[in-house]
Design a protein around this motif. Structure first.
Motif: not given
Length: 360
Positions: A229-243, A254-261, A351-355
């Protein structure tokens, strides 16, 4: 307060942007910052010089200098003209200094903020970027670069160990060197009702010399957005590994704006692997303002102990975290302003503030 100015000098264009508003942002989302006493330490700004035809043959030269409260970045890019449909090449030199808060930062206020761990990364890289011609919904970039990384403390002195005496480089000395072959692919498909996105990134350390790092680092980000409808739902999954070989600063934070708020930067954990899920529902309030509710979760999959020196365990990070909250999105000609109010599993508020998406 701030100032922005564009100057044309022959064919070259110079953009200057100086910002004095950092105290507002610092009060909202940053821990008390270090003051070096130098008058220019209080200024955030950027300088960008663009030349469309350096040698008269449409060669493009871009020089940009960015300065933040704690970090700085200098980027020089030279692009030679290539026929349409042929891979575009860029020769890039970059030097940056930034605080390593994600891995070595100290969680405070029950993980809602991250303080400085006294470690900053000084990086110098030089190499070639190759942008492949777009194919259907895919774009691809390949690069090969030499990287030289030196950790420094808050006084600007080179260091090889953190405050607890553990090495902060893979080599155990005051620097790491490596040649990195990097491949990035990006898929986007969108229509009026939904969009899908997939980003794949692969980095391979090449053993040119025996002491240089040999590793493989993989990361993916997949997103799906649906209009309800007028709303918008966004889901994302991020993963990674290093050897392979690994310095602590290469861990997934892990943690913070763009990760786990709801958590400070890297306050959930840092590991050889990671998995992060973000869900957000936005509802338009008027033509320029949107309201949002969200829930984020992330985990290091138990790999924090595999990072050299185990900084996550030493700093008491939980390794898994959940955050949720609400926020506002303001769209303007200057970009999108975002403010979020989040709470983490320890019932601590952030509280996160950004542009973002700023246009000059």
């Amino acid at each position: 307060m701030g100032a922005q100015k564009s100057i044309h000098a022959g064919k070259a264009k110079i953009d200057v942007n100086v910002d004095f508003t950092h105290k507002l942002c610092a009060a909202l989302m940053l821990p008390p910052f270090r003051d070096s006493g130098h008058p220019f330490s209080q200024i955030i700004g950027s300088l960008c010089i663009k030349h469309p035809s350096l040698f008269g043959g449409s060669e493009k030269l871009d020089v940009s200098v960015d300065k933040g409260l704690y970090d700085s970045n200098i980027l020089i890019a030279f692009r030679r003209p290539r026929p349409q449909g042929v891979a575009q090449q860029s020769f890039v030199i970059q030097h940056s200094i930034s605080p390593e808060i994600g891995v070595h930062g100290l969680p405070i206020d029950n993980f809602s903020r991250s303080g400085s761990g006294g470690i900053n990364l000084c990086r110098l890289s030089a190499g070639v970027d190759v942008n492949e011609p777009a194919s259907s919904n895919w774009t691809s970039t390949t690069s090969i670069k030499f990287e030289h990384v030196r950790p420094i403390n808050d006084d600007g002195r080179f260091i090889s160990r953190d405050l607890d005496g553990f090495p902060v480089t893979c080599s155990g000395t005051s620097h790491d060197s490596m040649v990195v072959l990097k491949q990035e692919s990006h898929y986007v498909k969108a229509n009026d009702h939904s969009f899908s996105q997939l980003k794949l990134q692969m980095e391979q350390g090449i053993p040119v010399l025996s002491k240089w790092l040999i590793f493989n680092r993989f990361k993916f980000v997949t997103s799906k957005g649906v209009k309800l409808g007028p709303a918008f739902f966004l889901a994302s999954l991020t993963g990674g590994s290093i050897v392979g070989d690994m310095a602590p600063y290469q861990a997934f934070a892990i943690g913070g704006l763009g990760s786990v708020r709801g958590y400070g930067e890297g306050a959930v954990g840092s590991g050889r692997s990671c998995l992060i899920m973000n869900n957000e529902l936005t509802v338009p309030l008027n033509k320029i303002l949107e309201g949002a509710v969200f829930m984020d979760c992330g985990t290091d999959l138990g790999s924090g102990r595999l990072v050299p020196g185990n900084p996550s365990l030493r700093h008491g990070k939980p390794g898994t975290g959940v955050g949720f909250g609400y926020g506002l999105r303001l769209k303007s000609n200057f970009g999108q302003f975002q403010i979020d109010y989040a709470i983490n599993a320890f019932q601590q508020k952030t509280v996160y503030f950004g542009i973002s998406n700023v246009v000059g």
